[in-house]
Design a protein around this motif. Sequence first.
Motif, PDB file in Angstrom:
ATOM      1  N   ASP A 101       0.874  -1.178   0.000  1.00 42.18           N
ATOM      2  CA  ASP A 101       0.000   0.000   0.000  1.00 42.18           C
ATOM      3  C   ASP A 101       0.914   1.232   0.000  1.00 42.18           C
ATOM      4  O   ASP A 101       1.801   1.370   0.856  1.00 42.18           O
ATOM      5  CB  ASP A 101      -0.882  -0.003   1.248  1.00 42.18           C
ATOM      6  N   ILE A 102       0.737   2.119  -1.017  1.00 45.34           N
ATOM      7  CA  ILE A 102       1.567   3.331  -1.121  1.00 45.34           C
ATOM      8  C   ILE A 102       0.984   4.376  -0.189  1.00 45.34           C
ATOM      9  O   ILE A 102      -0.152   4.827  -0.362  1.00 45.34           O
ATOM     10  CB  ILE A 102       1.601   3.864  -2.565  1.00 45.34           C
ATOM     11  N   GLU A 104      10.513  -7.089   4.132  1.00 48.37           N
ATOM     12  CA  GLU A 104       9.547  -7.721   5.026  1.00 48.37           C
ATOM     13  C   GLU A 104       8.349  -6.812   5.209  1.00 48.37           C
ATOM     14  O   GLU A 104       8.372  -5.652   4.806  1.00 48.37           O
ATOM     15  CB  GLU A 104      10.210  -8.002   6.384  1.00 48.37           C
ATOM     16  N   ASP A 105       7.332  -7.411   5.876  1.00 49.78           N
ATOM     17  CA  ASP A 105       6.134  -6.619   6.116  1.00 49.78           C
ATOM     18  C   ASP A 105       6.472  -5.410   6.974  1.00 49.78           C
ATOM     19  O   ASP A 105       7.371  -5.445   7.808  1.00 49.78           O
ATOM     20  CB  ASP A 105       5.057  -7.459   6.806  1.00 49.78           C
ATOM     21  N   GLY A 106       5.716  -4.351   6.717  1.00 53.02           N
ATOM     22  CA  GLY A 106       5.931  -3.120   7.474  1.00 53.02           C
ATOM     23  C   GLY A 106       6.022  -1.930   6.527  1.00 53.02           C
ATOM     24  O   GLY A 106       5.843  -2.032   5.307  1.00 53.02           O
ATOM     25  N   GLU A 107       6.268  -0.768   7.112  1.00 55.17           N
ATOM     26  CA  GLU A 107       6.414   0.443   6.310  1.00 55.17           C
ATOM     27  C   GLU A 107       7.876   0.624   5.906  1.00 55.17           C
ATOM     28  O   GLU A 107       8.772   0.456   6.735  1.00 55.17           O
ATOM     29  CB  GLU A 107       5.938   1.658   7.083  1.00 55.17           C
ATOM     30  N   HIS A 108       8.037   1.002   4.679  1.00 52.76           N
ATOM     31  CA  HIS A 108       9.402   1.180   4.156  1.00 52.76           C
ATOM     32  C   HIS A 108       9.475   2.459   3.308  1.00 52.76           C
ATOM     33  O   HIS A 108       8.533   2.772   2.563  1.00 52.76           O
ATOM     34  CB  HIS A 108       9.816  -0.016   3.287  1.00 52.76           C
ATOM     35  N   THR A 148       2.217  -6.058   3.705  1.00 51.15           N
ATOM     36  CA  THR A 148       1.564  -7.018   4.628  1.00 51.15           C
ATOM     37  C   THR A 148       1.464  -8.357   3.948  1.00 51.15           C
ATOM     38  O   THR A 148       1.425  -8.433   2.720  1.00 51.15           O
ATOM     39  CB  THR A 148       0.151  -6.533   5.010  1.00 51.15           C
ATOM     40  N   SER A 149       1.400  -9.447   4.804  1.00 52.33           N
ATOM     41  CA  SER A 149       1.286 -10.809   4.273  1.00 52.33           C
ATOM     42  C   SER A 149       0.102 -11.510   4.914  1.00 52.33           C
ATOM     43  O   SER A 149      -0.336 -11.158   6.020  1.00 52.33           O
ATOM     44  CB  SER A 149       2.570 -11.606   4.564  1.00 52.33           C
ATOM     45  N   GLU A 150      -0.475 -12.644   4.290  1.00 51.36           N
ATOM     46  CA  GLU A 150      -1.577 -13.425   4.826  1.00 51.36           C
ATOM     47  C   GLU A 150      -1.072 -14.259   6.041  1.00 51.36           C
ATOM     48  O   GLU A 150      -0.049 -14.912   5.959  1.00 51.36           O
ATOM     49  CB  GLU A 150      -2.114 -14.382   3.769  1.00 51.36           C
ATOM     50  N   THR A 156      -7.421 -10.525   3.347  1.00 54.11           N
ATOM     51  CA  THR A 156      -6.510 -10.372   2.195  1.00 54.11           C
ATOM     52  C   THR A 156      -7.281 -10.231   0.926  1.00 54.11           C
ATOM     53  O   THR A 156      -6.954  -9.439   0.040  1.00 54.11           O
ATOM     54  CB  THR A 156      -5.564 -11.567   2.116  1.00 54.11           C
ATOM     55  N   GLU A 157      -8.376 -11.098   0.836  1.00 52.35           N
ATOM     56  CA  GLU A 157      -9.193 -11.014  -0.376  1.00 52.35           C
ATOM     57  C   GLU A 157      -9.787  -9.612  -0.510  1.00 52.35           C
ATOM     58  O   GLU A 157      -9.842  -9.040  -1.606  1.00 52.35           O
ATOM     59  CB  GLU A 157     -10.299 -12.053  -0.312  1.00 52.35           C
TER      60      GLU A 157
END
Length: 440
Positions: free
Chosen positions: A342-343, A380-384, A410-412, A421-422
């Motif tokens: 997500d931007i 990895e998941d998180g903000e970057h 983010t991951s399932e 997720t869907e």
Amino acid sequence: MDKLLNSNWFVKVIAFFLALLLAMGVSMETEEDNANKLLWTMSSKKSETLNDISIVPYFDQQNYVLTDMPASVDVKLSGPASLITKTTKVDRAFEVYIDLTKQKAGSKKVKVQIRNLPKGLKASVEPTYVDVTLHKKITKEVPVNIDLKNIRKLPSGYSPGETEFSPRTVKLTGAEEMINDISFITGFVDVGKATETIETSVPLKAYNSQGEVVDVAINPETAKVKVPINKPKKNVSVSVKQKGELPEGLRLNGISVKPGDVSLTGPQSLLDEIDEIHAMEIDLSKVTEDTSYEAELIIPEGVKVSADRVTVEVDVEETEVSRTFKEIPLTIEGLAEGQEADILNPGSGFTDITVTGKKEVLDQLEASDLQAILDVSSLEDGEHAIKIAWKKPAGVLLEDPMLEATVSLTSETSTSETSGTEDTNKNNESTSQQLKERID
């Protein structure tokens, strides 16, 4: 007898004969008078002096020159008046002369003689003798000079050019002493007030070292002369007028003119008012590349120019232009399976970009040729905060581009998470659809 005397015709005959006899007597008396008058005239004598009678000299003209001879003498004629009148008024056959045919060079005293007088006339000459000089004749070739007169009277700014003349040498024939005393042969040309080339023939004269004219034969006697008259001259620069502006993407390096200056001739008053000559103006809006062309000069009235056309060279170069493209999408690459992005910044997922380059390159450039890539692989998941990798065609420069964007990954982890997720995927699909619509 009485009858005859009483007859009319008899009386008429007698009267006729008497008249005839009377007429014959008168005629004889007139002829006698005329004869007496003629005899008196023939027998009368007188004298008459003729002044300034020219002397004819006889000498070897092929080898000698005669000088110092008097121009004339006086001749006194004596004899019958009728012969004097006939000789001086009618025949005029007598000749006064001197004979030097057997004489050599040197000074002589010779007798003045007269011939071809009719019998019965006597003549005396005054003076009886004249002094003359015979000189040895020579011929010598000498150079010719042409001198110009009244140069200072030429109009302001005018000057004589190099004088051309022919012949360059002449042959002098005359007394040896005179020829050897000659210093120069000169003809004169008056150039005062001249404004155009002078072409003329001038008589040639011989001068001694004292500047005195020497009387000798000159062959040829005249020279043909050409004197160019240089008009006032002035060198001025040539300038080119400009109008319009160069098309976008071009920069003017310079305009050169060949020749850069020209020579003007004409009245000095006009030349004083001219500082430069203009060529026909150039329309820069029509210049698309380096250009060379011939341009006519705008020549002021009353003057002449050494060239009526010049070569104008326009030197231009391409410059970089700018274009701004709106809403370039940020593209995410490198998502792992089951991973979502997500931007966060910029929240719209788009950015504007200004590019520079050659006009011809940017005219072909489209928004789809510019890509802003966010590579999330191995994250990895998180903000970057991810550096944006820009892809662009060669020859295109970016001006102050966005350098990074903030992305949330983010991951399932569960079914609910799968459902979530869907839902997220649906949201991503909806976002992707919106992005696509904006790009289109």
